[in-house]
Enzyme design. Structure first.
Site, PDB file in Angstrom:
ATOM      1  N   SER A 140      14.199  28.891  42.334  1.00 55.04           N
ATOM      2  CA  SER A 140      14.292  27.595  41.225  1.00 55.04           C
ATOM      3  C   SER A 140      13.935  26.559  41.947  1.00 55.04           C
ATOM      4  CB  SER A 140      15.832  27.754  40.993  1.00 55.04           C
ATOM      5  OG  SER A 140      16.083  26.345  40.486  1.00 55.04           O
ATOM      6  N   TYR A 153      24.349  27.533  44.444  1.00 53.49           N
ATOM      7  CA  TYR A 153      23.076  28.194  43.648  1.00 53.49           C
ATOM      8  C   TYR A 153      21.875  27.701  44.506  1.00 53.49           C
ATOM      9  CZ  TYR A 153      19.644  28.784  40.075  1.00 53.49           C
ATOM     10  OH  TYR A 153      18.679  28.984  39.009  1.00 53.49           O
TER      11      TYR A 153
END
Length: 246
Positions: A140, A153
Site C-alpha cells: 500500500s 496497517y
C-alpha cells in the site's frame, strides 16, 4: 500462451475481484481464497458465474498457518500446482496509536503480514523446484509513506515490502520472481462508501485528481505474472496517481 494456475487471497474484495477478472482475461486458471464463513461469498460466486467466469473458491483463514497448509494441499490435489500467487488479503483496524488496542494491532499484523509467510511458505519451494513462479504481494502507499491512524496497517504493509525484497533474493536464480504493488487510493466499494466530501478531500491530494481503477491494479498484476516480466524481481511498483514516490 501457457495457462497458469493463479491463487488470489482475499479474492472477493474490490481489488481481489479485479485481479481475478484480469488474470482470467489473460488466460489463467484462477482459484480464489476467501475468509471462512463470509456471508458475502455466495453472492460473489453467483455474480462471477453470471459474468461467465469459472473461479474455484477455497475458504481459509490466511492468518492461520495450518489453514493455509491445508488449503494449498487441497488446491494442488484438485486443481494443480500453483504457478502464480497473489497475496492480496488484508484488513484495517484504524485508530490513533495511543487508543489502539492490542487486539487491533494483532489482527492487522496477523492478516496483512503473517499471512505472507503462511500462504507462501509451502508454495514458493515448489515453484523453485519447477523452475518457474510469480509471487505478487499487495502492499500500500501507506506502507511506503506511513499514515496517521494506521500504525498497524502501515507497519504490516512496510513489512510486506521487506518480505518481498528478501524472498526475491532467495529465489532470483530459481526462475521465480517476487514483486510488490503499492496501490494508492482505489475506487473500490469500500472507498466509494466514504462520505462524498471526505472522498473529494482525498482526491484533491492526488496529482491526477482521480481515484485509481481496480482494473488498473489487476492489469499490473497480469504484467508481473507474465513471461516478459521475468527480469523484474524485488521491485515495489507504486501505482497511486502521483500521490507519493519513494
Amino acid at each position: 500462451m501457457t495457462q497458469r494456475i493463479a491463487l488470489v487471497t482475499g479474492a472477493n474484495g474490490g481489488l481481489g475481484t479485479a485481479i481475478c477478472k484480469e488474470l482470467i482475461k489473460a488466460g489463467h486458471r484462477v482459484v480464489a481464497n476467501v475468509f471462512p464463513g463470509d456471508p458475502s461469498v455466495a453472492g460473489w460466486v453467483e455474480a462471477r458465474k453470471a459474468e461467465g467466469l469459472d473461479i474455484a473458491v477455497y475458504p481459509a483463514d490466511v492468518s492461520k498457518y495450518e489453514d493455509c497448509v491445508a488449503m494449498v494441499a487441497q488446491i494442488e490435489s484438485e486443481v494443480g500446482p500453483i504457478d502464480i500467487l497473489v497475496n492480496n488479503a488484508g484488513i484495517t483496524r484504524d485508530r490513533f496509536f495511543p487508543k489502539m488496542e492490542k487486539g487491533q494491532w494483532d489482527a492487522v499484523i496477523e492478516t496483512n503480514l503473517n499471512s505472507l509467510f503462511n500462504v507462501t511458505h509451502k508454495i514458493s519451494p515448489k515453484m523453485a523446484e519447477r523452475g518457474w513462479g510469480r509471487i505478487i504481494n499487495i502492499s500500500s502507499v501507506n506502507g511506503v509513506k506511513g499514515q496517521a491512524g494506521q500504525t498497524n496497517y502501515a507497519a504490516a504493509k512496510a513489512g510486506c515490502i521487506g518480505f518481498t525484497k528478501s524472498l526475491a533474493q532467495e529465489l532470483a536464480n530459481k526462475g521465480v520472481t517476487v514483486n510488490a504493488i503499492a496501490p494508492g487510493y482505489i475506487a473500490t466499494d469500500m472507498v466509494m462508501a466514504i462520505r462524498e466530501d471526505i472522498r473529494q478531500g482525498i482526491i484533491d491530494t492526488i496529482p491526477m485528481k482521480r481515484l485509481g481503477k481496480p482494473e488498473e491494479i489487476g492489469a499490473l498484476v497480469v504484467y508481473l505474472a507474465s513471461e516478459p516480466a521475468g527480469f523484474m524481481t524485488g521491485a515495489t511498483l507504486n501505482i497511486n496517481g502521483g500521490l507519493y514516490y519513494q
